[in-house]
Design an enzyme around this catalytic site. Sequence first.
Site, short mmCIF file in Angstrom:
data_model
loop_
_atom_site.label_atom_id
_atom_site.label_comp_id
_atom_site.label_asym_id
_atom_site.label_seq_id
_atom_site.Cartn_x
_atom_site.Cartn_y
_atom_site.Cartn_z
N ASN A 79 4.02 5.50 3.25
CA ASN A 79 4.29 4.51 4.05
C ASN A 79 2.43 4.41 4.77
O ASN A 79 1.90 4.58 5.38
CB ASN A 79 4.76 4.95 5.27
N PRO A 80 1.79 3.64 3.25
CA PRO A 80 0.49 2.42 3.96
C PRO A 80 0.45 2.01 4.83
O PRO A 80 1.32 0.95 4.76
CB PRO A 80 0.21 2.30 2.14
N PHE B 90 -1.28 6.49 13.67
CA PHE B 90 -0.37 6.02 13.76
C PHE B 90 1.05 6.78 14.08
O PHE B 90 1.25 7.90 14.37
CB PHE B 90 0.29 5.62 12.05
N1 GLN Z 1 2.52 8.13 6.67
C1 GLN Z 1 2.61 8.33 7.96
C2 GLN Z 1 3.93 7.91 8.87
O1 GLN Z 1 4.44 7.26 8.14
C3 GLN Z 1 1.00 6.69 8.68
C4 GLN Z 1 1.45 6.32 7.99
C5 GLN Z 1 -0.07 4.63 8.15
O2 GLN Z 1 -0.84 5.12 8.92
N2 GLN Z 1 0.35 3.61 8.04
O3 GLN Z 1 4.08 8.34 10.36
#
Ligand code: GLN
Length: 306
Positions: A188-189, A91
Amino acid sequence: MNLVEYLKKATDYLERHDIASPRLNAELLLSSMLGISRLDVYTGFERALTEVESREYRELIVKRAAGAPLQYLTGEVGFRTLVLEVTPGVFIPRPETEVLVEKALEVLPNGEMDILDLGCGSGCIALSIARERTGARVTAVDCERTAVELSLRNAERTGLAERTTVLEGDLFEPLDGAARSFDAIISNPPYVPDGAAESMMPEVRDYEPTRALFAGPDGLDVIKRIVAGAPEYLTVGGWLLLEVDESHADKVVELLEPSGDSATPRMEPARDGARWSDIEVCDDLAGRPRVVKARLASGGGGDAPD
Ligand code: GLN
C-alpha cells in the site's frame, strides 16, 4: 463527576467541534486512557477520575477536537484479526488495506511462502499475512526508522516475530541478494498526487506522515518504481498486489500490460522484458477500484529453472 458525566461533557465538546461519532470518540479515549474496556466505563461509572486522570482526559479531548486522529491518541488500531500499536509519524492502517490483504489471501494458499511488504508502515499487511498464513515468512521494508521500529514492536506483540523480518531502506534497496525469492509482493504505497493536498481532510493531511501519502504529480512515482523493480524479486508465477487510488487504477494496469495489448502505450518499459499475466483490478466494499493484482509470467532476472 463520575465517568458518565465526564463522557457527557467530552461528547458535547467534540460535537461542538464537528468531530464525527463524538460519543464513541469520548468513550474510546476514556477507556484507553484508563486501560479498561468500553463496557467497564459504564459498569464502573460511579468511579471518579483522579485529578491527574481528569487533566489527562481533558488534554486528549482537546487534541481530538483539534483534529488529531483518534488512533494516534489511543495508540492502537484494529486491523483484520490484529490489534496493532500505531504512533504519530507512521501511516494509520485503513479498512481499504484490509481488502488488499483479503485479495492477497485469495491467491495465496497455505503452505511455505515468502512475502514482501514494501512501505510497511505499522506492519499491518505483512503481519496479517503472517497471522492468516501460518506457512508464510514475511519481509517488511520501510524507509522511515519510526515505521521499522513500530513494525518490529508489532511483530513482537502479535507473537509473529519469528516469521517476520523488518528492514530499513528505500523499496527494494535493502534486499540485496534476495532476487527471485518472493512468492508475492504486496504494497500500500504512497499514491496521492502532490496537488491533491488542498482537498484532503485536514485530519489526514496535517497529522499523517507526508512521505507515506504523496507520490509525485500524478501519484504514481512510487508505484512505477515498484512495478519496474518487482520482476527481479518475484518467482515466476509470483503475485504483485498494489493498493491504488481509484482515479489511477487504469494507469497502473497500463504499466503492467505488455505493449501492444493496450490501447495506450506503456508508460515505462518493463525491466528485462518482464511479462505479467492475470492482471485484474479489484473493487473495495464500496465498489471503487482500489486493488490491482498481476502475476509474473516471465522475465525479470531470467526465467526460473524447470
Ligand atoms: N503499508 C502500510 C499500511 O498499509 C503503510 C502505507 C503507507 O505508508 N502508505 O498501513
